[in-house]
Structures are given as structure tokens and as C-alpha cells.
Write an enzyme that holds these catalytic residues in place. Structure first.
Site, short mmCIF file in Angstrom:
data_model
loop_
_atom_site.label_atom_id
_atom_site.label_comp_id
_atom_site.label_asym_id
_atom_site.label_seq_id
_atom_site.Cartn_x
_atom_site.Cartn_y
_atom_site.Cartn_z
N GLU A 57 12.39 -5.15 -4.51
CA GLU A 57 11.31 -5.16 -5.48
C GLU A 57 11.80 -4.97 -6.91
OE1 GLU A 57 8.07 -2.43 -4.54
OE2 GLU A 57 7.24 -2.80 -6.53
N GLY A 79 0.82 -1.21 0.00
CA GLY A 79 0.00 0.00 0.00
C GLY A 79 0.85 1.25 0.00
N SER A 82 1.26 3.45 -3.32
CA SER A 82 0.75 4.46 -4.24
C SER A 82 -0.58 5.05 -3.78
CB SER A 82 0.55 3.85 -5.63
OG SER A 82 1.76 3.30 -6.08
N ASN A 86 10.22 4.06 -15.34
CA ASN A 86 11.60 4.06 -15.84
C ASN A 86 12.21 5.46 -15.84
OD1 ASN A 86 11.01 1.40 -16.19
ND2 ASN A 86 11.97 1.25 -18.19
N GLU A 87 11.38 6.48 -16.08
CA GLU A 87 11.92 7.84 -16.07
C GLU A 87 12.48 8.16 -14.68
OE1 GLU A 87 8.96 7.01 -17.16
OE2 GLU A 87 8.99 7.50 -19.29
N SER A 118 -2.19 -4.21 -6.05
CA SER A 118 -2.32 -5.54 -6.67
C SER A 118 -2.71 -6.55 -5.60
CB SER A 118 -0.99 -5.97 -7.30
OG SER A 118 -0.50 -4.98 -8.16
#
Ligand SMILES: Cc1cc2nc3c(=O)[nH]c(=O)nc-3n(C[C@H](O)[C@H](O)[C@H](O)COP(=O)(O)OP(=O)(O)OC[C@H]3O[C@@H](n4cnc5c(N)ncnc54)[C@H](O)[C@@H]3O)c2cc1C
Length: 389
Positions: A258, A139, A141, A375-376, A173
Site C-alpha cells: 500500500e 476495513g 481504521s 507521516n509521523e 474509501s
């Protein structure tokens, strides 16, 4: 240019070799997977660590000693190393086996509880995680805080005997199946001079009063994601994870677990296997196949090097970011190759085979470079680590 490059820190730790015992373990896992496949227990899918929720399969892995491998024996685990776990996870992912139920608990909750959990928390969760009977979500985001976790707004207010959580988590998820998750929340007012201070982690049992879990359907229509809303959810003091106010450092440590594992380049490996099957005897594709396989091998060496570094107790955050950036782009390249080299259209309704794997992969692909940090953002971390920003 050469002299600038030679002054930059190495991006990935030195190569790691698997210990000799790994070969026997790998053979055992492969034999088990072949048996299960032959019995029709499941068929390979792409992106199984998000979508392959199968509690029977997870409990069977637990029974065989392939979960909680790095958790000490006194907490129900097996006291093995990160490299033993690496071998098992790469075999499971390569086979496209249904690993989602235990994925988060086994990958990061177990190690985090060993690092930051109290004795009571470890005894409460670790044996069940190792047995494949306790599932977790993450938990972190929120609607306005994904890449920028310092913007987390879920509020933890101190009350008698604990804390009350109010706020909304998103993209969680597996929350609809999970028993608990780690929630990152603001336990002290935001200080604009130090946005990372005042964040804490709480272990939230997802059946607590005041927790609402609402589905967010995936592109495929399937339900993996959720919005999790807290309305004054009571969290006893015993369920605070680690240090109050130390949430930022804890979460950053968790992300190293992760970001670097084989799941960051193997999500579409079952599609690659099927693609190679379709291309057998087709001339003119050798160059592209050779390019993919050599990239895969390099990524695996890099990811293994990070696992070796984790095994030695280091926190290779920079290297993990590099592997995740390159690995998740590679997962997409397999999808592109499958679409251009074979004239079979994706078919989500197919029972199995190339068309179904391609459909799975195409529909899941947008998430590869987002989940676990875009990725940025990872490139920003790498640039900072290299002293370039
Ligand atoms: C399949 C999947 C599963 C997920 N599962 C979970 C889960 O279980 N639990 C959980 O907590 N979260 C989960 N997430 C959420 C995921 O971690 C976030 O989506 C991710 O961190 C990005 O945050 P965001 O969506 O808020 O995008 P934003 O942070 O709003 O970013 C939007 C865009 O801006 C760019 N951007 C933002 N900041 C910068 C910067 N500093 N420099 C350059 N570009 C920048 C991003 O790269 C992106 O392109 C999941 C996501 C996916 C796709």
C-alpha cells in the site's frame, strides 16, 4: 557523524531497471489513454485513485489484461511481474485516468489473497478482480484506531460455523460501491502485554445482513469515504483470511504494497502537467520547475527500487515508509508551486483544465500524508528500522 551514518542500514533497496519489454507495454497503455481522451471518455483529475470511480473504464482495463497482472493465469490473472504492473499504474496515474474502482482490489487484495487466501477464496474473487468486475475496500481504521491498529475494537465472536462481527470501521474509501472488504477485528480478548496478538482478518461481503454503510462527505462535498457499522454480521469460517490471530502480521505485509507505489507521488501529477503548460514561455520559473522535476525523478527511482524488491519476494517495509513520507510531501509541493507560480484561482466548478485540477488537488491534499499511515508514524517506523529508537 559520517561514521554513524555509514553504519546505518540502507533505507532504500538498490536501483531497479525496468525490463526491456516495459517500453512496448508503456507505449500500448499510452496509445489507449490517448484514444480514450480523444473520445472524451474522461478528463484528467487529481487524486484519481481515491475519486475516479468509473466501472466502464475499469472493465476495459480488465479486458486489455491490465488488471490482476501479477495474479497467476490459473486464477484469471496474467502471471506477470510487479514491474509490468508498475508501468501500467504509473501511466494511468500520470494521465489522471479514473482508476479508483479497481485500485484497492488490484493493488493489495489480489496479492494478499495469493499470499494468505484459501483456494476457495482465490477462486471466488481473483478472476473477477482481474476482469475488473469485483471491487474491494479496506476495513482497518476505527474511530479510536487509525495509526494504532492494535487498538482495534471490532469484535469477532465465534458462533456455529463461523464468526459474528460487531463494531465500527471508519474512513472506508469506496465501501458504498465495493462488493467486499477485509476487516481487521479482535478475535481473542486483548492482552495488554501483547497488543498485536488476537487480531484476525475476515473477508466481509458488504451486502451481508447487519452491515450498514453511511457516507462521510469529503471537503469537496463528494462521497468517497464511509463509516461501516457491523451489527452481529455473520462471517462463515470459509471467509476467515489467513491465520486466526495472525491479523497483525498479515496487515503489516499488506501495508508494504500500500505504501510504496507510484500513487504516493503521482496523485497531483496531472496538475504538474497542467502547471508546465501554464508556465511555457514564462521566464523566472525554471529553477522551481527544475527542482520539482528532479525530485520527482528521484522519488520514482526510489519507488521503482521498492517495486523491484517486492518482485524479488521481499517485504521492504522500511523503504516503503520512506517513499510514502517523501512522496506524499512532494504531492503537496506541486500544489504549493501551482498556487504560487500561476495567478489562476482554483475552481471546482470548472469543466477541466488548470483551475479544476488545482481545486481537486487543494481539496484532496489534506489526505495525502494521512492515508495509509500518517507521516509521523512512518517516521517512527523508519527510526526503529534504523536502530534509532
Ligand atoms: C483519503 C483517505 C482515505 C482513507 N481510506 C481508508 C480506507 O479505505 N480504509 C481504512 O481503513 N482507513 C482509511 N483511511 C484512514 C487512515 O488510514 C487513517 O486516517 C490513518 O491511519 C491515521 O489514523 P487516524 O485518522 O486515527 O489518526 P490518529 O492515529 O488518531 O493520529 C492523529 C495524529 O496523531 C499522530 N500520531 C499518532 N500516533 C503517533 C505516534 N506513534 N507517533 C507520532 N505521532 C503520532 C498522527 O500522526 C496524527 O497527526 C483513509 C484516510 C484518508 C485521509
Amino acid at each position: 557523524m559520517t561514521s554513524t551514518l555509514s553504519r546505518l542500514p540502507a533505507l532504500v533497496p538498490p536501483p531497479t531497471e525496468l525490463p526491456p519489454r516495459a517500453a512496448a507495454l508503456r507505449a500500448e497503455v499510452r496509445a489507449f489513454l490517448a484514444e480514450e481522451r480523444a473520445a472524451g471518455a474522461w478528463s484528467p483529475r487529481a487524486d484519481v485513485w481515491l475519486s475516479g470511480w468509473d466501472e466502464r473504464f475499469t472493465r476495459e482495463l480488465g479486458r486489455r489484461g491490465w488488471l490482476g497482472m501479477t495474479i497467476p493465469v490459473e486464477y484469471g490473472g496474467h502471471g506477470l511481474g510487479a514491474l509490468d504492473r508498475y508501468v501500467v499504474t504509473e501511466e494511468l496515474l500520470a494521465a489522471g485516468a479514473p482508476v479508483a474502482a479497481h485500485w484497492v482490489a488490484d493493488r493489495q487484495i489480489g496479492p494478499t489473497l495469493m499470499r494468505f487466501g484459501t483456494e476457495e477464496q482465490r477462486r471466488r474473487y481473483l478472476p473477477r478482480i482481474a476482469a475488473g468486475e469485483c471491487y474491494f475496500g479496506i476495513g482497518m481504521s476505527e474511530p479510536d484506531a487509525g495509526s494504532d491498529l492494535a487498538a482495534v475494537r471490532t469484535k469477532a465472536v465465534q458462533v456455529d460455523g463461523g464468526w459474528e462481527l460487531t463494531g465500527t470501521k471508519v474512513w472506508t474509501s469506496g465501501a458504498h460501491h465495493a462488493h467486499a472488504f477485509f476487516a481487521l477485528a479482535r478475535s481473542a480478548p486483548k492482552d495488554d502485554a501483547n497488543r498485536h496478538a488476537g487480531l484476525s482478518q475476515f473477508i466481509v461481503d458488504l451486502d451481508s445482513p447487519g452491515v450498514q454503510i453511511r457516507p462521510i462527505p469529503l471537503l469537496t462535498g463528494a462521497h468517497h469515504f464511509n463509516e461501516v457499522v457491523f451489527d452481529r454480521v455473520f462471517i462463515p469460517d470459509a471467509q476467515v483470511l489467513g491465520e486466526l490471530g495472525g491479523g497483525w502480521a498479515q496487515v503489516t505485509g499488506e501495508l508494504a504494497f500500500e505504501r510504496s507505489g507510484p500513487e504516493r507521488f503521482l496523485s497531483t501529477f496531472p496538475l504538474l502537467t497542467a502547471l508546465l503548460g501554464e508556465l511555457t514561455g514564462v521566464s523566472g520559473t525554471e529553477r522551481e520547475v527544475g527542482r520539482i522535476v528532479s525530485r520527482l525523478w528521484t522519488l520514482r527511482r526510489m519507488s521503482l527500487a521498492v517495486a523491484g524488491s517486492l518482485e524479488s519476494g521481499e517485504a521492504p517495509e522500511l523503504a516503503a515508509a520512506v517513499v510514502k513520507d517523501l512522496g506524499t510531501r512532494f504531492e503537496n509541493e506541486i500544489v504549493d508551486a501551482a498556487r504560487t507560480l500561476v495567478a489562476i484561482p482554483p475552481d471546482p466548478g470548472a469543466e477541466s483544465g488548470f483551475a479544476r485540477l488545482l481545486a481537486d488537488a487543494v481539496l484532496h491534499a489534506p489526505g495525502f500524508t494521512l492515508r495509509g499511515g500518517t507521516n509521523e508514524v512512518l517516521r517512527g517506523i523508519v527510526a526503529r528500522g534504523m536502530g534509532l529508537r
